[in-house]
Design a protein around this motif. Structure first.
Motif, PDB file in Angstrom:
ATOM      1  N   LEU A   7       1.059  -1.457   0.248  1.00  0.00           N
ATOM      2  CA  LEU A   7       0.422   0.097  -0.183  1.00  0.00           C
ATOM      3  C   LEU A   7       0.724   1.386  -0.328  1.00  0.00           C
ATOM      4  O   LEU A   7       0.359   2.176  -0.588  1.00  0.00           O
ATOM      5  N   ALA A   8       1.526   0.924   0.832  1.00  0.00           N
ATOM      6  CA  ALA A   8       2.942   2.189   1.001  1.00  0.00           C
ATOM      7  C   ALA A   8       3.091   2.661  -0.200  1.00  0.00           C
ATOM      8  O   ALA A   8       3.876   3.519  -0.923  1.00  0.00           O
ATOM      9  N   SER A   9       4.039   1.433  -0.895  1.00  0.00           N
ATOM     10  CA  SER A   9       4.351   1.189  -2.512  1.00  0.00           C
ATOM     11  C   SER A   9       4.185   2.037  -3.366  1.00  0.00           C
ATOM     12  O   SER A   9       3.785   3.408  -4.418  1.00  0.00           O
ATOM     13  N   ASP A  10       2.302   2.075  -3.426  1.00  0.00           N
ATOM     14  CA  ASP A  10       1.043   2.657  -4.921  1.00  0.00           C
ATOM     15  C   ASP A  10       0.546   3.569  -3.894  1.00  0.00           C
ATOM     16  O   ASP A  10       0.723   4.708  -4.858  1.00  0.00           O
ATOM     17  N   THR A  11       1.122   4.330  -2.652  1.00  0.00           N
ATOM     18  CA  THR A  11       0.643   5.676  -2.362  1.00  0.00           C
ATOM     19  C   THR A  11       1.540   6.153  -2.628  1.00  0.00           C
ATOM     20  O   THR A  11       1.623   7.372  -3.351  1.00  0.00           O
ATOM     21  N   ALA A  12       3.007   5.590  -2.751  1.00  0.00           N
ATOM     22  CA  ALA A  12       4.292   6.934  -3.159  1.00  0.00           C
ATOM     23  C   ALA A  12       4.543   7.297  -4.719  1.00  0.00           C
ATOM     24  O   ALA A  12       4.502   8.084  -5.310  1.00  0.00           O
ATOM     25  N   LEU A  13       3.678   6.153  -5.503  1.00  0.00           N
ATOM     26  CA  LEU A  13       3.472   6.347  -7.053  1.00  0.00           C
ATOM     27  C   LEU A  13       2.516   6.903  -7.593  1.00  0.00           C
ATOM     28  O   LEU A  13       3.041   7.633  -7.637  1.00  0.00           O
ATOM     29  N   ASN A 143      -4.570  -0.232 -12.161  1.00  0.00           N
ATOM     30  CA  ASN A 143      -3.169  -0.507 -12.314  1.00  0.00           C
ATOM     31  C   ASN A 143      -1.713   0.824 -13.139  1.00  0.00           C
ATOM     32  O   ASN A 143      -0.755   0.039 -13.477  1.00  0.00           O
ATOM     33  N   ARG A 144      -2.919   0.800 -14.115  1.00  0.00           N
ATOM     34  CA  ARG A 144      -1.581   1.675 -14.663  1.00  0.00           C
ATOM     35  C   ARG A 144      -1.154   3.213 -13.937  1.00  0.00           C
ATOM     36  O   ARG A 144      -1.984   4.199 -14.420  1.00  0.00           O
ATOM     37  N   ALA A 145      -0.501   2.763 -13.150  1.00  0.00           N
ATOM     38  CA  ALA A 145      -0.096   4.186 -11.979  1.00  0.00           C
ATOM     39  C   ALA A 145       0.893   5.163 -13.085  1.00  0.00           C
ATOM     40  O   ALA A 145       0.401   6.343 -12.999  1.00  0.00           O
ATOM     41  N   LYS A 146       1.601   4.646 -13.890  1.00  0.00           N
ATOM     42  CA  LYS A 146       2.411   5.479 -14.747  1.00  0.00           C
ATOM     43  C   LYS A 146       2.167   6.199 -15.840  1.00  0.00           C
ATOM     44  O   LYS A 146       2.417   7.834 -15.737  1.00  0.00           O
ATOM     45  N   ARG A 147       0.980   5.906 -15.763  1.00  0.00           N
ATOM     46  CA  ARG A 147       0.330   6.921 -16.892  1.00  0.00           C
ATOM     47  C   ARG A 147      -0.629   7.808 -16.641  1.00  0.00           C
ATOM     48  O   ARG A 147      -0.837   8.660 -16.340  1.00  0.00           O
ATOM     49  N   PHE A 148      -1.044   7.845 -15.247  1.00  0.00           N
ATOM     50  CA  PHE A 148      -1.945   8.457 -14.816  1.00  0.00           C
ATOM     51  C   PHE A 148      -0.975   9.652 -14.034  1.00  0.00           C
ATOM     52  O   PHE A 148      -1.330  10.337 -14.619  1.00  0.00           O
ATOM     53  N   VAL A 149      -0.107   9.155 -13.105  1.00  0.00           N
ATOM     54  CA  VAL A 149       1.373  10.006 -12.685  1.00  0.00           C
ATOM     55  C   VAL A 149       1.205  10.774 -13.992  1.00  0.00           C
ATOM     56  O   VAL A 149       1.854  12.175 -13.712  1.00  0.00           O
ATOM     57  N   PHE A 150       1.926  10.358 -15.019  1.00  0.00           N
ATOM     58  CA  PHE A 150       2.520  11.387 -16.274  1.00  0.00           C
ATOM     59  C   PHE A 150       1.275  12.150 -16.784  1.00  0.00           C
ATOM     60  O   PHE A 150       1.223  13.188 -16.576  1.00  0.00           O
ATOM     61  N   ILE A 151       0.129  12.001 -16.694  1.00  0.00           N
ATOM     62  CA  ILE A 151      -1.177  12.998 -16.943  1.00  0.00           C
ATOM     63  C   ILE A 151      -1.409  13.829 -16.115  1.00  0.00           C
ATOM     64  O   ILE A 151      -1.332  14.812 -16.873  1.00  0.00           O
ATOM     65  N   LEU A 290      -3.209  17.188   3.140  1.00  0.00           N
ATOM     66  CA  LEU A 290      -4.164  16.266   2.426  1.00  0.00           C
ATOM     67  C   LEU A 290      -3.630  15.979   1.387  1.00  0.00           C
ATOM     68  O   LEU A 290      -4.420  14.712   0.849  1.00  0.00           O
ATOM     69  N   LEU A 291      -1.909  16.317   1.008  1.00  0.00           N
ATOM     70  CA  LEU A 291      -0.818  15.716  -0.451  1.00  0.00           C
ATOM     71  C   LEU A 291      -1.358  13.931  -0.039  1.00  0.00           C
ATOM     72  O   LEU A 291      -1.587  12.910  -0.696  1.00  0.00           O
ATOM     73  N   VAL A 292      -0.571  13.800   1.507  1.00  0.00           N
ATOM     74  CA  VAL A 292      -0.753  12.516   1.458  1.00  0.00           C
ATOM     75  C   VAL A 292      -2.337  11.583   1.920  1.00  0.00           C
ATOM     76  O   VAL A 292      -2.271  10.338   1.288  1.00  0.00           O
ATOM     77  N   VAL A 293      -3.377  12.350   2.670  1.00  0.00           N
ATOM     78  CA  VAL A 293      -4.455  12.206   2.818  1.00  0.00           C
ATOM     79  C   VAL A 293      -5.118  11.134   0.698  1.00  0.00           C
ATOM     80  O   VAL A 293      -5.074  10.522   0.963  1.00  0.00           O
ATOM     81  N   GLN A 294      -4.295  12.585  -0.428  1.00  0.00           N
ATOM     82  CA  GLN A 294      -5.227  11.957  -1.428  1.00  0.00           C
ATOM     83  C   GLN A 294      -4.682  10.803  -1.683  1.00  0.00           C
ATOM     84  O   GLN A 294      -5.012  10.710  -2.570  1.00  0.00           O
ATOM     85  N   ALA A 295      -3.186  11.167  -1.939  1.00  0.00           N
ATOM     86  CA  ALA A 295      -2.279   9.607  -2.900  1.00  0.00           C
ATOM     87  C   ALA A 295      -2.957   8.400  -1.869  1.00  0.00           C
ATOM     88  O   ALA A 295      -2.722   7.523  -2.915  1.00  0.00           O
TER      89      ALA A 295
END
Length: 501
Positions: A7-13, A143-151, A290-295
């Protein structure tokens, strides 16, 4: 701990786009509060953005969480994606069309005549953001976090770049501060009469580009308006809509009511509009929480819905809640103790309101824990409980703001927010233990919370005027608090062999 690590790994991403992105956006506060020296110049924009927070809830009406609930299985995902996105497109276009045609009466009612353009821009922003929200949910579910993060990051960099272009590059050239030969170019893009409006314009352009970047997710999309299939989704989501509206009111009522309730001249040397703008911009310093809560939420929703049938789900939620709360407590301490350094981000005329930051951070900590605990009624299909909790919180917020704002000003706003958030969190825990028992580790977390509060209170009482002594000392205190938690949690962290006493 493997669950927490995942969960921490996903949250960090997800946090790359949420934390880093919002942090960069937060830095715009430094630009806005320096470019517009008079706080009242930003008052109208701040007020409009508060209404946008409320309208965002209407536009998505609980469909983000509903998507995870009904499209959890891969074989159902495209079907429910088509269905939910179809209705979101339909309602978003309808809502924004109504806003567009009523732009003049809306802006006149708000008391900002002649600014219809802002209403039109916001109408389009709201529609595009609502549509994009469902597409982003699909990316998270897959689980397409990279595309999510990029956009998401692209959206943020465009917004920041346009703010810098209009409010620094063009504005400063127009004022003759540098590149005077470029003045015709700057004047083509920048009109000083509408200076603060460029903040909204940048947001508008960034939202349009975001939809364009998501074009691949529309290739396989097909309109679907099967109401019989959509009806149970709507039944599941409507309590979340009410909960979202009440929650948004709970978080924004202070700023909505502030200008109307605060007595003129309450703050010596500042008008009511000045005081409102100071509070609205100081409020942004609580964004670290709020940043941590949202991530965390981006990662937690799909994770726990996928584990809904796992018998160990309650234990996983308890463990995740413990470490999430510890992370929030560390942020509360770090920001509150080092506020003398962090507040430098604000222009001088805005710093008088920093006294509310520790209270706002604590309030957002309670909001984050409440959202974490709310998994019990989402997983057990008892979302109506969330409606009850947030409506009660909303009522408390409105009543307490009416009482406290005329007496305490924006300190009254912060206290109200913290109190109502705590009551919601407490009720969520109390009823959750009745209907979906979760073995939370209350003792250790409560000790850390109380210790953090005492440390923050003590540091604020002891004033050190010399910044060369105060800033390093406060940083050391923050690190010592972190070290203390690491030592106490050494077994959970697998560090027991390194720390022997």
């Amino acid at each position: 701990m493997s669950v927490v690590k995942k969960l921490a790994s996903d949250t960090a991403l997800y946090g790359i786009s949420s934390i880093a992105g919002r942090f960069l956006n937060w830095l715009l506060v430094a630009v806005h509060t320096r470019v517009f020296h008079q706080p009242k110049l930003l008052a109208d924009n701040n007020q409009l953005y508060i209404y946008v927070i409320l309208l965002n809830i209407f536009y998505t009406y609980g469909m983000e969480t509903a998507f995870f609930r009904y499209a959890n299985k891969k074989e159902n995902r495209q079907e429910y994606y088509n269905l939910i996105l179809s209705y979101i497109i339909l309602t978003s276009v309808a809502f924004s069309t109504i806003i567009y045609f009523f732009a003049t009466p809306i802006i006149n009612w708000m008391g900002f005549p002649g600014k219809e353009r802002l209403i039109v821009w916001f109408a389009i922003i709201l529609a595009t953001d609502a549509i994009a929200a469902i597409v982003f949910v699909k990316l998270r579910a897959e689980n397409r976090a990279k595309r999510f993060v990029f956009i998401r990051l692209t959206n943020i960099f465009i917004n920041i770049g346009l703010n810098a272009f209009y409010l620094m590059f063009c504005k400063y050239i127009h004022e003759g501060l540098f590149l005077s030969s470029w003045k015709p170019f700057a004047d083509f893009f920048y009109n000083p009469a509408i200076g603060p409006d460029y903040i909204v314009w940048a947001n508008f352009i960034a939202s349009l580009i975001t939809i364009l970047l998501l074009w691949r997710e529309f290739v396989d999309f097909k309109f679907s308006f099967d109401f019989e299939k959509f009806k149970p989704v709507l039944v599941y989501a409507y309590p979340l809509l009410i909960m979202g509206i009440a929650g948004a009111i709970n978080q924004t009522a202070d700023r909505v009511m502030f200008r109307e309730i605060l007595p003129e001249g309450f703050y010596k040397g500042f008008s009511t509009d000045d005081a409102f703008s100071i509070y609205a911009n100081v409020y942004k310093l609580s964004i670290f929480m709020l940043l941590v809560v949202q991530a965390y939420r981006y990662a937690a929703d799909p994770f726990f819905f996928s584990k809904a049938e796992d018998k160990n789900s309650p234990s996983m939620i308890a463990l995740a809640t413990k470490w999430f709360t510890i992370a929030c407590i560390l942020i509360w301490v770090g920001v509150s103790i080092n506020i003398d350094l962090i507040s430098l981000i604000l222009g001088k005329n805005y710093r008088s309101g920093i006294v509310v930051v520790p209270i706002l951070l604590l309030a957002n900590l309670f909001v984050g824990v409440y959202q974490n605990m709310s998994m019990w009624f989402k997983l057990s299909d008892k979302t109506h409980f969330g409606t009850y909790f947030t409506i009660l919180g909303m009522i408390l917020t409105v009543i307490l703001n009416i009482i406290l704002i005329p007496i305490l000003g924006y300190v009254g706003c912060a206290i109200t927010f913290a109190f109502s958030s705590f009551i919601m969190m407490f009720l969520c825990y109390y009823y959750g233990q009745k209907y979906y028992p979760i073995p939370y580790e209350l003792k250790s977390v409560s000790i850390y919370l109380i210790a953090a509060g005492l440390l923050i209170f003590a540091s604020w009482q002891i004033k050190i005027e010399n910044p060369y002594i105060a800033i390093p000392l406060h940083i050391v205190l923050s690190l010592l608090f972190l070290f203390g938690i690491v030592v106490l949690e050494r077994k959970s962290l697998g560090l027991s062999k390194k720390f022997k006493f």
